[in-house]
Structure formats: C-alpha cells, structure tokens
Design a protein around this motif. Structure first.
Motif, PDB file in Angstrom:
ATOM      1  N   ARG A   1      18.427  -0.303   0.675  1.00 57.43           N
ATOM      2  CA  ARG A   1      17.686  -0.857  -0.461  1.00 57.43           C
ATOM      3  C   ARG A   1      18.633  -1.456  -1.494  1.00 57.43           C
ATOM      4  O   ARG A   1      18.423  -2.572  -1.973  1.00 57.43           O
ATOM      5  CB  ARG A   1      16.838   0.250  -1.104  1.00 57.43           C
ATOM      6  N   THR A   2      19.705  -0.743  -1.818  1.00 58.40           N
ATOM      7  CA  THR A   2      20.670  -1.232  -2.808  1.00 58.40           C
ATOM      8  C   THR A   2      21.318  -2.525  -2.354  1.00 58.40           C
ATOM      9  O   THR A   2      21.410  -3.490  -3.116  1.00 58.40           O
ATOM     10  CB  THR A   2      21.741  -0.159  -3.068  1.00 58.40           C
ATOM     11  N   ASN A   3      21.765  -2.572  -1.113  1.00 57.43           N
ATOM     12  CA  ASN A   3      22.393  -3.776  -0.577  1.00 57.43           C
ATOM     13  C   ASN A   3      21.406  -4.937  -0.498  1.00 57.43           C
ATOM     14  O   ASN A   3      21.755  -6.083  -0.775  1.00 57.43           O
ATOM     15  CB  ASN A   3      22.989  -3.503   0.801  1.00 57.43           C
ATOM     16  N   LEU A   4      20.164  -4.642  -0.131  1.00 54.93           N
ATOM     17  CA  LEU A   4      19.150  -5.676  -0.053  1.00 54.93           C
ATOM     18  C   LEU A   4      18.838  -6.257  -1.428  1.00 54.93           C
ATOM     19  O   LEU A   4      18.759  -7.481  -1.589  1.00 54.93           O
ATOM     20  CB  LEU A   4      17.880  -5.109   0.578  1.00 54.93           C
TER      21      LEU A   4
ATOM     22  N   ALA B   1       9.861   0.242   2.310  1.00 58.82           N
ATOM     23  CA  ALA B   1       8.806   0.101   1.306  1.00 58.82           C
ATOM     24  C   ALA B   1       8.706   1.354   0.439  1.00 58.82           C
ATOM     25  O   ALA B   1       8.577   1.261  -0.787  1.00 58.82           O
ATOM     26  CB  ALA B   1       7.472  -0.180   1.991  1.00 58.82           C
ATOM     27  N   VAL B   2       8.781   2.515   1.054  1.00 59.73           N
ATOM     28  CA  VAL B   2       8.742   3.767   0.286  1.00 59.73           C
ATOM     29  C   VAL B   2       9.957   3.860  -0.620  1.00 59.73           C
ATOM     30  O   VAL B   2       9.852   4.256  -1.782  1.00 59.73           O
ATOM     31  CB  VAL B   2       8.655   4.989   1.238  1.00 59.73           C
ATOM     32  N   SER B   3      11.110   3.461  -0.122  1.00 57.15           N
ATOM     33  CA  SER B   3      12.327   3.502  -0.919  1.00 57.15           C
ATOM     34  C   SER B   3      12.225   2.584  -2.134  1.00 57.15           C
ATOM     35  O   SER B   3      12.635   2.948  -3.246  1.00 57.15           O
ATOM     36  CB  SER B   3      13.520   3.105  -0.053  1.00 57.15           C
TER      37      SER B   3
ATOM     38  N   LYS C   1       6.438  -2.172  -7.623  1.00 53.68           N
ATOM     39  CA  LYS C   1       5.140  -2.259  -6.950  1.00 53.68           C
ATOM     40  C   LYS C   1       5.367  -2.902  -5.589  1.00 53.68           C
ATOM     41  O   LYS C   1       5.916  -3.997  -5.496  1.00 53.68           O
ATOM     42  CB  LYS C   1       4.161  -3.096  -7.764  1.00 53.68           C
ATOM     43  N   VAL C   2       4.961  -2.210  -4.542  1.00 53.56           N
ATOM     44  CA  VAL C   2       5.231  -2.657  -3.179  1.00 53.56           C
ATOM     45  C   VAL C   2       3.923  -2.671  -2.399  1.00 53.56           C
ATOM     46  O   VAL C   2       3.141  -1.720  -2.467  1.00 53.56           O
ATOM     47  CB  VAL C   2       6.241  -1.731  -2.478  1.00 53.56           C
ATOM     48  N   ILE C   3       3.717  -3.739  -1.662  1.00 54.33           N
ATOM     49  CA  ILE C   3       2.611  -3.784  -0.704  1.00 54.33           C
ATOM     50  C   ILE C   3       3.217  -4.077   0.659  1.00 54.33           C
ATOM     51  O   ILE C   3       4.005  -5.007   0.815  1.00 54.33           O
ATOM     52  CB  ILE C   3       1.536  -4.820  -1.090  1.00 54.33           C
ATOM     53  N   ILE C   4       2.884  -3.247   1.621  1.00 53.00           N
ATOM     54  CA  ILE C   4       3.377  -3.458   2.983  1.00 53.00           C
ATOM     55  C   ILE C   4       2.210  -4.005   3.801  1.00 53.00           C
ATOM     56  O   ILE C   4       1.133  -3.442   3.825  1.00 53.00           O
ATOM     57  CB  ILE C   4       3.975  -2.162   3.586  1.00 53.00           C
ATOM     58  N   VAL C   5       2.466  -5.150   4.434  1.00 50.84           N
ATOM     59  CA  VAL C   5       1.432  -5.846   5.194  1.00 50.84           C
ATOM     60  C   VAL C   5       1.745  -5.688   6.671  1.00 50.84           C
ATOM     61  O   VAL C   5       2.810  -6.094   7.135  1.00 50.84           O
ATOM     62  CB  VAL C   5       1.377  -7.347   4.819  1.00 50.84           C
ATOM     63  N   GLY C   6       0.832  -5.089   7.392  1.00 48.01           N
ATOM     64  CA  GLY C   6       0.995  -4.908   8.828  1.00 48.01           C
ATOM     65  C   GLY C   6       0.407  -6.082   9.568  1.00 48.01           C
ATOM     66  O   GLY C   6      -0.809  -6.176   9.708  1.00 48.01           O
TER      67      GLY C   6
END
Length: 191
Positions: A90-93, A124-126, A133-138
C-alpha cells in the motif's frame, strides 16, 4: 618362487575410482540443475521479472498457505507477515501514484487462481484501514469471488444487473462491508 602379496594392488586403483566417483557425484546433479534452469520458461520470482522487463515492482506477496484461500489477511492492529506485506504494498503503491486524482487501481492476471481476488480484497482493506473510502468492484462475472471473501448474502445484486439495465442506479448495488466502515463492495452479481 612363491608369489608375495603387495600392500597396494596394481588394479583396480582405488584413488582413481574414488576421485571419479566424487567428480561424477558432484557433476551430474550440477549438470541436471543447470539444464533444468535452461529449459525453465516460467517467471518464478522477482529476479526473473527484473531481468526480463523494465516494469517497476512495488512489492512481493508471499504464498498464502492458510486453509481459507479467500480469507482477509489484513486486520487492524495485526502485525503478521501477510498484513505487513500489504502495508508495504500500500505504501509503495501510494508513493507511485503520487497524484491524488489517480483513484483507480486494476488488479488482473492471465489465469484463474493466481490471486486477483486475494490481492485486490486485502489491498482494499489495507487502504480502508488508512481512512480512505474504498470501493472494490468485482468484474469477474463468470466466476465471482468477492461474495465468498466478504461473506455477502445477496448474490443477485451486482455489476451484471447494471450492465443489463444501465438506467438502474449503480450506487444502489453497492454493499457496505463488515470489515471496515470505509470499505464498500460492488460484487459481480448473477452469473
């Protein structure tokens, strides 16, 4: 004259036999390993990627050996190796994205079972634990996996309903997550 026994037999020469056995014992396995490495066509690690491409690598995720392959490995105040790996990822991203207007991250691969859902859900949890605010789309509408990961009860609601009826309100299909208040899920929907 009678024959006399000598201390060292003329044949077979033990020193030569032992030396040949030692050289063959080391040489055959080394040759086999070298030939197998020459014939290997798979990317097996970070060094293979760095050697073959100029792609930036933001992290290595270890193999998940747990019984539940779809488990969320990242939890708040958890310091095991998997949670730390996703924090580093997450940090690197976030460092690589830099611009705050970049808000979409795509996780994909060529084959089923390579860990797309595992990586995407844990990343996404991280990010949600960071307060974003995160939305994960499957978007895997053939074999959706987000319902298993996040234990979603409604398998009818998802992106397939929106694709079949674009007039539908997309935000009505988004479901909150039990994992974090900042995490929302838009599953694949009916197959």
């Amino acid at each position: 004259d009678d024959a006399l026994a000598d201390d060292f037999p003329i044949s077979p020469n033990k020193k030569i036999i032992y030396m040949a056995a030692f050289v063959l014992g080391l040489g055959i396995p080394v040759a086999i390993i070298y030939i197998l490495n020459l014939l290997s066509y798979r990317i097996e690690g970070r060094t293979d990627v760095e050697r073959l491409t100029n792609v930036s690598i933001i992290g290595d995720v270890p193999l998940n050996d747990s019984e539940d392959k779809h488990a969320i490995a990242v939890r708040e105040n958890d310091n095991d190796i998997m949670a730390e790996t996703f924090r580093s990822l997450r940090t690197n991203l976030l460092f690589m994205l830099g611009d705050p207007d970049r808000k979409v991250i795509l996780v994909t691969s060529t084959m089923s079972g390579e860990g797309k859902t595992f990586i995407a859900s844990n990343l996404a949890v991280s990010l949600a634990l960071l307060g974003k605010k995160v939305i994960i789309v499957g978007l895997d509408i053939r074999k959706p996996g987000l319902n298993k990961v996040f234990s979603l009860s409604s398998k009818e609601k998802g992106i397939t309903q929106y694709l079949s009826n674009p007039e539908m309100d997309l935000m009505s299909l988004v479901q909150p997550s039990d994992v974090n208040k900042n995490l929302f899920i838009l599953p694949g929907g009916t197959v």
